[in-house]
Design a protein around this motif. Structure first.
Motif, short mmCIF file in Angstrom:
data_model
loop_
_atom_site.label_atom_id
_atom_site.label_comp_id
_atom_site.label_asym_id
_atom_site.label_seq_id
_atom_site.Cartn_x
_atom_site.Cartn_y
_atom_site.Cartn_z
N PRO A 1 63.83 -14.77 -65.06
CA PRO A 1 63.81 -14.11 -63.75
C PRO A 1 63.06 -12.78 -63.75
N GLU A 2 62.95 -12.11 -64.90
CA GLU A 2 62.28 -10.80 -64.94
C GLU A 2 60.79 -10.91 -64.65
N LEU A 3 60.22 -12.13 -64.73
CA LEU A 3 58.79 -12.30 -64.51
C LEU A 3 58.40 -12.12 -63.05
N LYS A 4 59.40 -12.05 -62.17
CA LYS A 4 59.09 -11.92 -60.74
C LYS A 4 58.32 -10.64 -60.42
N ASN A 5 58.41 -9.64 -61.27
CA ASN A 5 57.71 -8.37 -61.02
C ASN A 5 56.30 -8.35 -61.61
N SER A 6 55.82 -9.48 -62.10
CA SER A 6 54.50 -9.54 -62.72
C SER A 6 53.38 -9.37 -61.70
N ILE A 7 52.23 -8.85 -62.16
CA ILE A 7 51.04 -8.73 -61.32
C ILE A 7 50.55 -10.10 -60.88
N PHE A 8 50.98 -11.15 -61.59
CA PHE A 8 50.57 -12.51 -61.23
C PHE A 8 51.44 -13.09 -60.11
N ASN A 9 52.36 -12.31 -59.58
CA ASN A 9 53.14 -12.72 -58.41
C ASN A 9 52.26 -12.56 -57.18
N ILE A 10 51.99 -13.64 -56.46
CA ILE A 10 51.05 -13.62 -55.34
C ILE A 10 51.48 -12.65 -54.24
N LYS A 11 52.77 -12.41 -54.10
CA LYS A 11 53.25 -11.50 -53.06
C LYS A 11 52.69 -10.09 -53.26
N GLN A 12 52.61 -9.67 -54.53
CA GLN A 12 52.08 -8.34 -54.82
C GLN A 12 50.55 -8.32 -54.75
N SER A 13 49.92 -9.36 -55.29
CA SER A 13 48.46 -9.36 -55.40
C SER A 13 47.76 -9.55 -54.06
N THR A 14 48.40 -10.26 -53.12
CA THR A 14 47.77 -10.45 -51.81
C THR A 14 47.56 -9.11 -51.11
N ALA A 15 48.48 -8.19 -51.27
CA ALA A 15 48.33 -6.87 -50.65
C ALA A 15 47.10 -6.14 -51.21
N LEU A 16 46.84 -6.30 -52.52
CA LEU A 16 45.68 -5.67 -53.13
C LEU A 16 44.38 -6.23 -52.57
N LEU A 17 44.30 -7.56 -52.44
CA LEU A 17 43.09 -8.18 -51.92
C LEU A 17 42.88 -7.84 -50.45
N THR A 18 43.96 -7.80 -49.68
CA THR A 18 43.85 -7.42 -48.27
C THR A 18 43.28 -6.02 -48.12
N ASP A 19 43.79 -5.09 -48.89
CA ASP A 19 43.29 -3.70 -48.84
C ASP A 19 41.82 -3.63 -49.24
N TYR A 20 41.45 -4.43 -50.20
CA TYR A 20 40.05 -4.44 -50.66
C TYR A 20 39.11 -4.89 -49.54
N TYR A 21 39.45 -6.01 -48.88
CA TYR A 21 38.60 -6.48 -47.78
C TYR A 21 38.52 -5.45 -46.65
N LYS A 22 39.65 -4.87 -46.30
CA LYS A 22 39.67 -3.89 -45.22
C LYS A 22 38.83 -2.66 -45.58
N LYS A 23 38.91 -2.24 -46.82
CA LYS A 23 38.12 -1.10 -47.26
C LYS A 23 36.63 -1.38 -47.18
N LEU A 24 36.22 -2.58 -47.57
CA LEU A 24 34.81 -2.95 -47.50
C LEU A 24 34.32 -2.94 -46.06
N ILE A 25 35.12 -3.50 -45.17
CA ILE A 25 34.73 -3.54 -43.75
C ILE A 25 34.65 -2.14 -43.18
N ASN A 26 35.63 -1.30 -43.48
CA ASN A 26 35.65 0.06 -42.93
C ASN A 26 34.47 0.89 -43.45
N ASN A 27 34.08 0.63 -44.70
CA ASN A 27 32.94 1.36 -45.26
C ASN A 27 31.61 0.90 -44.71
N THR A 28 31.61 -0.31 -44.10
CA THR A 28 30.37 -0.87 -43.58
C THR A 28 30.17 -0.53 -42.12
N VAL A 29 31.27 -0.39 -41.38
CA VAL A 29 31.18 -0.10 -39.94
C VAL A 29 30.57 1.26 -39.71
#
Length: 365
Positions: free
Chosen positions: A337-365
């Motif tokens: 059960p302790e593995l739930k806090n891993s970086i490989f948990n999609i719940k955590q990593s999706t937030a990172l990818l979302t922020d990345y896309y938003k940052k790219l768009i904001n820097n382009t506008v």
């Protein structure tokens, strides 16, 4: 809404495709929507689900050298008809040069190359791929990678965004009831079950795995090898298994939608690849509580538990066999059960990818 054009070969059940679907299912699709540019004429395993989630699928010409004039003409027309795409995110390693070159000509502002491997497959396009790898920085302006070694291989000297090959972990955490149910379905009782999931290709080194399994049977004849996946080497591998007289013990299960349950039925996971980026199946297997035996060509970044081992491909096959058997009979508790806090948990990593896309768009506008 931001629409991202994800560029792939196809969307069959394989490593990077499954990784993309994990992110796609979990991202806020009211804010970010994935569409898919594929390079195969036929529909793929995930196409129905993509469309059910609101995604669009486009079928570009095959990336054969004789098709390049046709391909660039098609891409020019495509981008002229789809001005909504400000981001193209390409996942076909060195071959990303071609769609990203077309995107640059069409003035697409954000052109992401994503590395999923640490070497180039030695097929008939090997020399072209080597050239395209060198030319990639001419057409990409942002870079992503599944791990450090993959990033350094495809983008030497470049900064890149680390995007973990994250999974939906609740599907994979060990469950004894699922294990017993799946073993009954497979007709397995007390046998040792060795598992492998991967495309039947040069990269995955199946012939070596079959040879190791032949050594295992000399020591433990109550062993079964499950091979999950399809690919261009499937017929050759089946013939090799028949030649060695192992057809009774080696089971070819094809592409499966129940891989999460198949992990539960296994006792050990073995992956003797010739090269890898950071294998999604290695992550899944560890969340399932399995001991994993990897070749030394698999990046050690995949090891986030104490249940992974790396062995040289130059080691004797009977040594591999001993290590696999020892791992398979290890009865250490598979519930983690302790593995739930891993970086490989999609719940955590999706937030990172979302922020990345938003940052790219904001820097382009």
């Amino acid at each position: 809404m931001i629409r991202i054009l994800q560029c792939v070969n196809d969307m069959h059940r394989a490593g990077l495709e499954t990784m993309l679907m994990n992110y796609y299912r979990n991202i806020d699709r009211e804010k970010i929507q994935f569409d898919f540019l594929t390079h195969r004429p036929q529909r793929s395993d995930y196409d129905d689900e993509i469309e059910s989630l609101g995604g669009k699928i486009y079928y570009a010409p095959r990336l054969y050298p004789q098709n390049y004039p046709k391909y660039f003409k098609w891409m020019k027309q495509f981008f002229s008809e789809h001005p909504e795409y400000k981001i193209i995110h390409s996942h076909i390693d060195a071959m990303s040069y071609l769609p990203l070159k077309a995107a640059r000509k069409a003035n697409i502002p954000i052109r992401i190359a994503h590395s999923h491997n640490t070497a180039i497959d030695r097929d008939f396009k090997y020399l072209l791929k080597t050239y395209f790898r060198f030319k990639l920085p001419k057409v990409a302006n942002y870079y992503c990678a599944c791990g450090k070694e993959a990033g350094e291989f495809l983008f030497p000297g470049k900064e890149y965004m680390y995007v973990p090959n994250a999974i939906e972990i609740d599907r994979f955490l060990f469950n004894e009831n699922v294990r017993m149910k799946k073993r009954r379905e497979l007709g397995i009782k007390d046998e040792i079950v060795i598992g492998h999931i991967g495309r039947m290709s040069y990269q995955k080194n199946h012939k070596y795995l079959i040879d190791v399994f032949a050594e295992i049977l000399k020591k433990r004849n109550d062993s079964i090898l499950l091979l999950i996946g399809v690919g261009e080497k499937l017929d050759d591998i089946k013939k090799y298994v028949e030649k060695l007289g192992l057809s009774e013990q080696v089971r070819f299960l094809g592409n499966r939608a129940d891989v999460d349950e198949l992990y539960q039925a296994m006792d050990v996971f073995v992956m003797p690849s010739l090269f890898e980026g950071l294998p999604v199946v290695g992550v899944e297997a560890q969340f399932s509580g399995l001991s994993c035996i990897f070749s030394d060509q698999v990046p050690e970044e995949v090891n986030f538990t104490n249940k992974a081992m790396f062995i040289s491909l130059n080691e004797k096959k009977d040594v591999w066999a001993d290590k696999v058997i020892a791992a398979a009979v290890d009865k250490t508790n598979r519930e983690r059960p302790e593995l739930k806090n891993s970086i490989f948990n999609i719940k955590q990593s999706t937030a990172l990818l979302t922020d990345y896309y938003k940052k790219l768009i904001n820097n382009t506008v």
